[in-house]
Each structure stands twice: as structure tokens, then as C-alpha cells.
Scaffold this active site. Structure first.
Site, PDB file in Angstrom:
ATOM      1  N   ILE A  41       4.201  -0.270  -2.086  1.00  0.00           N
ATOM      2  CA  ILE A  41       5.138   0.580  -2.835  1.00  0.00           C
ATOM      3  C   ILE A  41       4.953   2.059  -2.491  1.00  0.00           C
ATOM      4  CG2 ILE A  41       3.748   1.070  -4.918  1.00  0.00           C
ATOM      5  CD1 ILE A  41       6.226   0.178  -6.555  1.00  0.00           C
ATOM      6  N   HIS A 111      -6.564  -8.405  -0.794  1.00  0.00           N
ATOM      7  CA  HIS A 111      -5.414  -8.030   0.029  1.00  0.00           C
ATOM      8  C   HIS A 111      -5.875  -7.298   1.276  1.00  0.00           C
ATOM      9  CE1 HIS A 111      -6.172  -4.809  -2.911  1.00  0.00           C
ATOM     10  NE2 HIS A 111      -5.772  -3.953  -1.980  1.00  0.00           N
TER      11      HIS A 111
HETATM   12  P1  5GP Z   1      -6.206  -0.966  -2.945  1.00  0.00           P
HETATM   13  O1  5GP Z   1      -6.551   0.455  -3.246  1.00  0.00           O
HETATM   14  O2  5GP Z   1      -6.505  -1.878  -4.118  1.00  0.00           O
HETATM   15  O3  5GP Z   1      -6.799  -1.458  -1.655  1.00  0.00           O
HETATM   16  O4  5GP Z   1      -4.659  -0.995  -2.673  1.00  0.00           O
HETATM   17  C1  5GP Z   1      -3.693  -1.330  -3.600  1.00  0.00           C
HETATM   18  C2  5GP Z   1      -2.338  -1.032  -2.984  1.00  0.00           C
HETATM   19  O5  5GP Z   1      -1.343  -1.631  -3.789  1.00  0.00           O
HETATM   20  C3  5GP Z   1      -1.993   0.452  -2.870  1.00  0.00           C
HETATM   21  O6  5GP Z   1      -1.730   0.799  -1.501  1.00  0.00           O
HETATM   22  C4  5GP Z   1      -0.749   0.612  -3.749  1.00  0.00           C
HETATM   23  O7  5GP Z   1       0.196   1.525  -3.231  1.00  0.00           O
HETATM   24  C5  5GP Z   1      -0.201  -0.798  -3.801  1.00  0.00           C
HETATM   25  N1  5GP Z   1       0.532  -1.124  -5.006  1.00  0.00           N
HETATM   26  C6  5GP Z   1       0.140  -0.844  -6.286  1.00  0.00           C
HETATM   27  N2  5GP Z   1       1.048  -1.284  -7.166  1.00  0.00           N
HETATM   28  C7  5GP Z   1       2.047  -1.865  -6.430  1.00  0.00           C
HETATM   29  C8  5GP Z   1       3.271  -2.510  -6.793  1.00  0.00           C
HETATM   30  O8  5GP Z   1       3.632  -2.649  -7.962  1.00  0.00           O
HETATM   31  N3  5GP Z   1       4.026  -2.975  -5.757  1.00  0.00           N
HETATM   32  C9  5GP Z   1       3.647  -2.849  -4.447  1.00  0.00           C
HETATM   33  N4  5GP Z   1       4.468  -3.339  -3.517  1.00  0.00           N
HETATM   34  N5  5GP Z   1       2.498  -2.244  -4.088  1.00  0.00           N
HETATM   35  C10 5GP Z   1       1.711  -1.760  -5.069  1.00  0.00           C
END
Ligand code: 5GP
Length: 129
Positions: A41, A111
């Protein structure tokens, strides 16, 4: 592990669990039996895709320890399929997976970030390499 069951350490209300259940929308890029890929997003690169297993795993370690060999193979083949589908093989791409506190992992569902579509710069912000 089936998506309707989860271990006690997994929070079934995290954002990616909601995306997998269809409770909140996402922009799909690729789907297989055990894996789902969608646009981030808040893209950090021209192409920024999140690849997640459908099963409920909190992070890379949890996935590696508990997922079946079939799920693990499907996951990494799906990452490659996304790179192929988005024509990233020729110019390259980067895979990132945050795991735990020091990494800054925000969403507690395993992820992989697939980043590409242009020069990505240093591996980490503030580094020269
Ligand atoms: P992390 O920091 O956990 O590795 O990455 C989480 C990722 O999820 C971030 O890049 C953030 O932009 C993405 N993200 C968070 N909420 C959402 C959402 O509701 N939809 C999508 N498509 N991505 C999200």
C-alpha cells in the site's frame, strides 16, 4: 496449517490475515494454492510486492520451522513467478523479509517484500553498500 486454525502465538487480527480472509481489499498480483502476492500500500520502489503464505505464520523462522515442504516450495516458486510476471528478471530485483523486533517488522504474518522496477540504491538506509 489451515488458515482457519492458528497457533496461540499468531494474531489472527493482523492486517495480512484480514487481507487473506478478504475482510480488507488488496491488489492481487499472483495467487497459488498456498501463496498470495499483492501490491504494498506504501511502495518503497517502483515495484513493491508483498508475497505471503496463506497459512498462519508470524515470521520467517516460524514459517521455516512449521510450514510443510510443499508450502515452502510453493512460496519460493511463487516469489519467482511474481518476478517473472512483472518482467523483473532482466534488470533484477531485491527480496527483503523483516523478522522480529530489530528488523522493524510491523505486520506479524510472514512476508517477503519484492522490490524492483529501477535502481534500488544501498541495501540499508544510511549504508554505502
Ligand atoms: P514490515 O515492516 O512488517 O516488513 O512490512 C509491512 C508492509 O505492509 C509495509 O511495507 C506496509 O506498507 C504494508 N502494509 C501495511 N498495511 C497494509 C495494507 O493494509 N495493505 C497493503 N497492501 N499493504 C500494507
Amino acid at each position: 496449517m489451515a488458515a482457519d486454525k492458528h497457533p496461540p502465538h499468531y494474531d489472527p487480527e493482523n492486517i495480512f490475515a484480514k487481507i487473506l480472509r478478504g475482510d480488507i481489499p488488496s491488489k492481487a498480483v499472483y495467487e497459488s494454492k498456498d501463496t498470495y502476492a499483492f501490491h504494498d500500500i506504501q511502495p518503497a520502489a517502483p515495484v513493491h510486492i508483498l508475497v505471503i503464505p496463506r497459512g498462519y505464520y508470524t515470521d520467517f523462522h516460524d514459517f521455516t520451522m512449521r510450514a510443510s515442504k510443499e508450502e515452502i516450495a510453493d512460496f519460493w516458486q511463487s516469489v519467482d513467478s511474481v518476478a517473472q510476471k512483472l518482467n523483473l528478471l532482466e534488470n533484477g530485483f531485491r527480496l527483503v523479509t523483516n523478522t522480529g523486533k530489530d528488523s522493524g517488522q510491523i505486520v506479524p504474518h510472514f512476508h517477503v517484500h519484492l522490490l524492483g522496477g529501477g535502481p534500488l540504491g544501498p541495501l540499508l538506509s544510511g549504508s554505502d553498500i
